[in-house]
Design an enzyme around this catalytic site. Sequence first.
Site, PDB file in Angstrom:
ATOM      1  N   PRO A   1       0.842  -1.194   0.000  1.00 33.53           N
ATOM      2  CG  PRO A   1      -0.093  -1.112   2.137  1.00 33.53           C
ATOM      3  CD  PRO A   1       0.696  -1.980   1.216  1.00 33.53           C
ATOM      4  CG  HIS A   2       1.898   2.869  -3.288  1.00 36.33           C
ATOM      5  ND1 HIS A   2       1.587   1.565  -3.631  1.00 36.33           N
ATOM      6  CD2 HIS A   2       1.634   3.615  -4.392  1.00 36.33           C
ATOM      7  CE1 HIS A   2       1.165   1.525  -4.887  1.00 36.33           C
ATOM      8  NE2 HIS A   2       1.179   2.753  -5.363  1.00 36.33           N
TER       9      HIS A   2
END
Length: 160
Positions: free
Chosen positions: A65-66
């Site tokens: 996740p980013h």
Amino acid sequence: MAISDLLSVADVILDVSAGNKRSLLEVLSDEAASRLGRSSQEILEALRDREQIGSTALGRGVALPHAELSGTHPPIVLFTRLQRPIDFDARDDEPVDLVFLVLWPAGGGKGILPTISEICRALREPQSLRRLRLAETPEEVVELVRQLTVPGPDVAREET
């Protein structure tokens, strides 16, 4: 900026209990918010917005996740290993137990893409994933990530 420059022992969280993707993103948002002095809700919304584009699960039990956040703040990378794998909408339908969170300042240029690419390259080998799953301490995780992301002699020669 290299992952080994961004990931410290304090950035490694082992044996996190999260029942699903939503609760994991909440845990990660809370942790990142405390480090950045930002609202966990702001971070959570940025991560959810990115997940709506498509799952950040890479496959083989790994998620990345980013998001980019407004303002000026240092980039942050957290590594989390879950107690039990969770569904993360991966294309290979494998549940996720290894998670790298990357948050980058929106005005930070192209820094987030090389960082994400470096993580992906480091995790290509199944042996690397196995070693991350077996690591007993945050120190072991940081050392392993450092080993996985340090360019080999051939890369160093090509750059000179």
